[in-house]
Design a protein around this motif. Structure first.
Motif, short mmCIF file in Angstrom:
data_model
loop_
_atom_site.label_atom_id
_atom_site.label_comp_id
_atom_site.label_asym_id
_atom_site.label_seq_id
_atom_site.Cartn_x
_atom_site.Cartn_y
_atom_site.Cartn_z
N PHE A 135 4.61 15.40 -11.50
CA PHE A 135 5.81 14.92 -12.20
C PHE A 135 7.02 15.75 -11.78
CE2 PHE A 135 2.28 13.75 -14.98
CZ PHE A 135 2.57 12.41 -15.22
N ASP A 136 8.14 15.07 -11.61
CA ASP A 136 9.37 15.74 -11.18
C ASP A 136 10.01 16.48 -12.36
OD1 ASP A 136 8.96 14.60 -8.71
OD2 ASP A 136 10.30 12.89 -9.07
N GLY A 137 10.74 17.56 -12.02
CA GLY A 137 11.49 18.27 -13.03
C GLY A 137 12.79 17.56 -13.35
N GLU A 138 13.29 17.75 -14.57
CA GLU A 138 14.53 17.10 -14.98
C GLU A 138 15.75 17.90 -14.48
OE1 GLU A 138 14.58 16.53 -19.16
OE2 GLU A 138 12.76 15.29 -19.20
N ARG A 139 16.83 17.20 -14.32
CA ARG A 139 18.05 17.84 -13.86
C ARG A 139 18.67 18.68 -14.98
NH1 ARG A 139 22.87 13.75 -12.81
NH2 ARG A 139 23.89 15.79 -12.77
N GLY A 140 19.48 19.67 -14.56
CA GLY A 140 20.13 20.52 -15.55
C GLY A 140 21.22 19.78 -16.30
N GLY A 141 21.74 20.39 -17.34
CA GLY A 141 22.79 19.80 -18.15
C GLY A 141 23.96 20.75 -18.33
N SER A 142 24.99 20.25 -18.95
CA SER A 142 26.15 21.09 -19.26
C SER A 142 25.82 22.03 -20.41
CB SER A 142 27.35 20.21 -19.60
OG SER A 142 27.05 19.37 -20.71
N LYS A 143 26.74 22.93 -20.69
CA LYS A 143 26.57 23.94 -21.76
C LYS A 143 25.36 24.82 -21.50
CE LYS A 143 28.77 21.01 -25.24
NZ LYS A 143 28.66 20.37 -26.58
N ASN A 144 25.14 25.11 -20.21
CA ASN A 144 24.06 26.02 -19.78
C ASN A 144 22.67 25.52 -20.20
OD1 ASN A 144 25.92 27.87 -18.65
ND2 ASN A 144 26.27 28.79 -20.68
N CYS A 145 22.51 24.21 -20.25
CA CYS A 145 21.20 23.63 -20.60
C CYS A 145 20.35 23.49 -19.34
CB CYS A 145 21.39 22.28 -21.27
SG CYS A 145 22.17 22.35 -22.90
N TYR A 146 19.16 24.07 -19.39
CA TYR A 146 18.23 23.98 -18.26
C TYR A 146 17.42 22.69 -18.38
CZ TYR A 146 19.10 28.80 -16.78
OH TYR A 146 19.68 29.94 -16.31
N GLY A 147 17.07 22.12 -17.23
CA GLY A 147 16.21 20.94 -17.22
C GLY A 147 14.76 21.31 -17.52
N ALA A 148 14.01 20.38 -18.10
CA ALA A 148 12.61 20.62 -18.44
C ALA A 148 11.75 20.62 -17.18
CB ALA A 148 12.11 19.57 -19.42
N ASN A 149 10.74 21.46 -17.18
CA ASN A 149 9.80 21.48 -16.06
C ASN A 149 8.90 20.24 -16.09
OD1 ASN A 149 10.80 23.99 -15.30
ND2 ASN A 149 9.26 25.10 -16.52
#
Length: 406
Positions: A135-149
């Protein structure tokens, strides 16, 4: 007179027509329900018992050997690809009265791994698919939100699975619950927050995720079954497996009926289970890849002890045993010397009794005459099979190894 005053003659005629139409509709509905349903929509419930009996289940068609997928598989070629890492994002903090909020793009998540996991409930590699992708990892987000593994992709394999890559053994999975990472997921990309420094207070750089690892693996079982039925085509191996177990291999009066190995389980009163494999027929020159070739000699190599099935109805049946041992020895030295038993099948035929005496004179080993068709003398085979199994267990325990339990 009272009815005529309340309702006119025209109204009574209309009511009479409605009553006759309702009676006809009810009769037509009953007739339709009594007929078998031909459309794909099946009636789930009816109030009439006769209508329910008319719903006949379609009989299953006989499945040919080529379409049968319940046969035993002891080797697989698998392509595994790890999950792709998520993309980092380029973003800046936006809030009233904060003109220079700074970068706040988060990193992308890592891709998921593809993992081989041993499960003692799995006995064959038939459920293993040729391709697995993490499964691919999710992209990052604004406000320093990391994407889910990305989640891990698990492949269940039986105990005793050997993993090979480019002809080399890279893993030997011999314990329940043991895991091996077949392909690692890619690392997630970096957001522009990661590149913030004293020299660059407003970075606009963001990276994409890395692709997952790609590998081509070969899975192979060290043990296919405890016992292997070895014999020429039409020797009666499939019929014998049907007689001593619940396995249902294809049986027909022509050579090479069995195209794939089948495994049956022989159960004893003390709850011990002995697995017996019906290996497709071996012919003269099999070690030279003739007939079904080397693939099925490999199946025989994965059995702990052998059951040579000889057709007593043919002339000079001892030549079959000699040819079988020769082919096994040419394929792998010492394979024909494994613990084995000689089974003389088709004893119910008239010419078989005379050939049995000649076979016992030419062969030093014990010969078990039986008939897979009539079930004659199957008890002697089952007792001798248990003796071979007990000797195998004692040998493994004396060498401080765990015997394979089915």
């Amino acid at each position: 007179m009272l009815h005529s005053k309340v309702c006119s003659s025209r109204t009574w005629a209309s009511l009479n027509c409605l009553w006759q139409w309702r009676t006809a509709y009810s009769h037509m509905q009953i007739c339709l329900l009594q007929q078998p349903v031909k459309s794909w929509q099946r009636i789930l419930s009816t109030s009439c018992a006769k209508c329910a009996k008319n719903q006949r289940l379609r009989q299953k068609r006989a499945i040919s050997e080529k379409k049968l997928t319940r046969y035993f598989v002891d080797h697989r070629r698998v392509s595994v690809v790890g999950g792709h890492g998520g993309q980092g994002i380029n973003s800046f903090h936006s809030e009233p009265r904060k003109e220079y909020g700074g970068p706040d793009g988060g990193n992308g998540g890592d891709g998921g791994h593809v993992i081989l996991k041993v499960d003692q409930q799995i006995k064959s590699l038939a459920s293993v698919l040729p391709l697995y992708r993490g499964f691919d990892g999710e992209r990052g987000g604004s406000k320093n939100c990391y994407g889910a593994n990305g989640s891990y992709k698990y492949i269940k394999v039986p105990i005793g699975t050997v993993v090979k890559e480019n002809g080399k053994i890279v893993a030997n999975l011999a314990q329940h619950g043991e895991e091996y990472v077949a392909a690692y997921g890619g690392t997630g990309g970096k957001g522009n927050r990661f590149f913030l420094s004293n020299e660059n207070r407003a970075p606009k750089t963001a990276t994409i995720g890395e692709p997952g690892q790609k590998r081509i693996l070969y899975l192979e079982l060290k043990t296919m079954a405890h016992a292997g039925l070895v014999g020429f085509p039409n020797a009666g191996k499939s019929s014998l497996l049907r007689a001593i177990s619940n396995a249902k291999p294809a049986v027909a009066p022509y050579p090479f009926t069995t195209l794939n190995p089948h495994v049956g389980i022989v159960q004893y009163q003390d709850y011990e289970q002995v697995s017996v494999a019906d290996v497709p027929g071996v012919i003269r020159g099999a070690h030279l890849n003739k007939g079904l070739g080397l693939a099925f000699l490999r199946h025989i190599e994965h059995c702990r002890f052998l059951l040579f099935v000889v057709d007593l109805s043919v002339s000079e049946p001892w030549t079959q045993l000699q040819d079988l041992k020769y082919e096994l020895e040419q394929y792998a030295e010492g394979l024909s010397k494994r613990p084995h038993a000689v089974i003389g099948n088709k004893i119910d035929l008239p010419q078989s009794k005379a050939n049995l005496l000649l076979l016992k004179e030419r062969v030093e080993q014990r010969v078990i005459p039986l008939s897979a068709l009539t079930g004659n003398n199957l008890e002697e085979l089952l007792l001798h099979l248990r003796d071979l199994y007990d000797c195998y267990v004692k040998t493994e325990q004396s060498q401080r190894q765990n015997p394979v339990k089915w």
